[in-house]
Design a protein around this motif. Structure first.
Motif, PDB file in Angstrom:
ATOM      1  N   ASN A 113       0.831  -1.203   0.000  1.00  0.00           N
ATOM      2  CA  ASN A 113       0.000   0.000   0.000  1.00  0.00           C
ATOM      3  C   ASN A 113       0.869   1.258   0.000  1.00  0.00           C
ATOM      4  N   ASN A 114       0.389   2.280  -0.698  1.00  0.00           N
ATOM      5  CA  ASN A 114       1.038   3.602  -0.736  1.00  0.00           C
ATOM      6  C   ASN A 114       2.432   3.575  -1.356  1.00  0.00           C
ATOM      7  N   ALA A 115       2.723   2.566  -2.190  1.00  0.00           N
ATOM      8  CA  ALA A 115       4.021   2.534  -2.873  1.00  0.00           C
ATOM      9  C   ALA A 115       4.074   3.634  -3.933  1.00  0.00           C
ATOM     10  N   GLU A 120      13.815   7.224  -8.726  1.00  0.00           N
ATOM     11  CA  GLU A 120      14.989   7.809  -9.361  1.00  0.00           C
ATOM     12  C   GLU A 120      16.210   7.599  -8.472  1.00  0.00           C
ATOM     13  N   GLY A 121      17.363   7.459  -9.119  1.00  0.00           N
ATOM     14  CA  GLY A 121      18.568   7.208  -8.350  1.00  0.00           C
ATOM     15  C   GLY A 121      19.820   7.334  -9.191  1.00  0.00           C
ATOM     16  N   ILE A 154       7.874   3.690  -0.056  1.00  0.00           N
ATOM     17  CA  ILE A 154       6.564   4.089   0.448  1.00  0.00           C
ATOM     18  C   ILE A 154       6.633   5.534   0.905  1.00  0.00           C
ATOM     19  N   SER A 155       5.627   6.292   0.599  1.00  0.00           N
ATOM     20  CA  SER A 155       5.579   7.692   0.985  1.00  0.00           C
ATOM     21  C   SER A 155       5.676   7.836   2.502  1.00  0.00           C
ATOM     22  N   ASP A 156       6.511   8.784   2.952  1.00  0.00           N
ATOM     23  CA  ASP A 156       6.690   9.124   4.370  1.00  0.00           C
ATOM     24  C   ASP A 156       7.396   8.030   5.171  1.00  0.00           C
ATOM     25  N   TYR A 157       8.053   7.066   4.492  1.00  0.00           N
ATOM     26  CA  TYR A 157       8.830   6.047   5.187  1.00  0.00           C
ATOM     27  C   TYR A 157      10.284   6.109   4.716  1.00  0.00           C
ATOM     28  N   ASP A 158      11.204   5.927   5.650  1.00  0.00           N
ATOM     29  CA  ASP A 158      12.629   5.924   5.312  1.00  0.00           C
ATOM     30  C   ASP A 158      13.021   4.527   4.850  1.00  0.00           C
ATOM     31  N   TRP A 159      12.584   4.166   3.649  1.00  0.00           N
ATOM     32  CA  TRP A 159      12.837   2.838   3.073  1.00  0.00           C
ATOM     33  C   TRP A 159      13.243   3.032   1.614  1.00  0.00           C
ATOM     34  N   THR A 160      14.533   2.884   1.360  1.00  0.00           N
ATOM     35  CA  THR A 160      15.055   3.049   0.006  1.00  0.00           C
ATOM     36  C   THR A 160      15.743   1.758  -0.431  1.00  0.00           C
TER      37      THR A 160
END
Length: 204
Positions: A113-115, A120-121, A154-160
């Motif tokens: 959800n919310n992905a 970009e990188g 995910i928006s607003d999560y520190d997951w890259t």
């Protein structure tokens, strides 16, 4: 596209699937063993896969012979996401349940959800060209690249996402046209001669 003998500009289009397994142990106090609550350990398990299609504009620099260093961007669109998660009791290993009588909980799977739909990188890597024909137009290229996507999954999560990839590529380079044949600078002299023919009247 070669800019000069040392510098190349590249553009690549491709599909990539990122996948990973995450686990973490947690100590809790409400594991039931023989009808009595006690302390135990549970394991959180999460499997994730993310597919995307993207373009990679990069610049390659030849540092020696056929060895190239490469750097550039990756711009991609997310084509699909999937997760599978569960929490299960690992201590005690042979018995113990949650309040509902099962040894696992919070089992679920599906789309993330919310992905975010765009990633970009940066890309850094190297490659080595192995010539495959006499014309030096066909190459087998082993390569290694590190990709750092700085857009969160995910928006607003520190997951890259960070990844290291290995691969083999086949590269074709349009051969240079052959040089024109050398000009023949020898001069040929043409000598001409002529003969005058006189017809004389015959005497009777």
């Amino acid at each position: 596209y070669p800019v000069n003998p040392y510098l190349q500009v590249n553009l690549r289009l491709g599909y990539t699937s990122y996948s990973g397994a995450f686990s973490n142990n947690e100590t809790i106090d409400n594991i039931i063993v023989d009808g009595i609550g006690r302390q135990g350990t549970i394991e959180h398990l999460l499997d994730v896969s993310i597919g995307n299609i993207g373009i990679e504009p990069t610049v390659s620099y030849r540092v020696m012979n056929s060895l190239y260093l490469r750097a550039g961007l990756r711009l991609s669109l997310i084509t699909g996401t999937y997760y599978d998660q569960i929490e299960k009791i690992v201590d005690p290993p042979d018995r113990g349940t949650f309040a509902d009588g099962r040894s696992f909980r919070n089992k679920s799977n599906g789309d993330i959800n919310n992905a975010l739909s765009f990633q970009e990188g940066l890309i850094f890597g190297s490659s080595y060209e192995l010539t495959m024909n006499k014309q030096k137009s066909l190459f087998l290229v082993p390569e290694i690249y590190y990709t750092y996507l700085f857009t969160p999954v995910i928006s607003d999560y520190d997951w890259t996402i960070h990844s290291v990839s290995f691969g083999l590529a086949i590269k074709y380079r349009i051969p240079a046209p052959p040089p024109p044949p050398p000009q023949d600078r020898r001069s040929t002299r043409l000598n001409s001669s002529h003969a005058d023919i006189h017809l004389l009247p015959s005497s009777a």
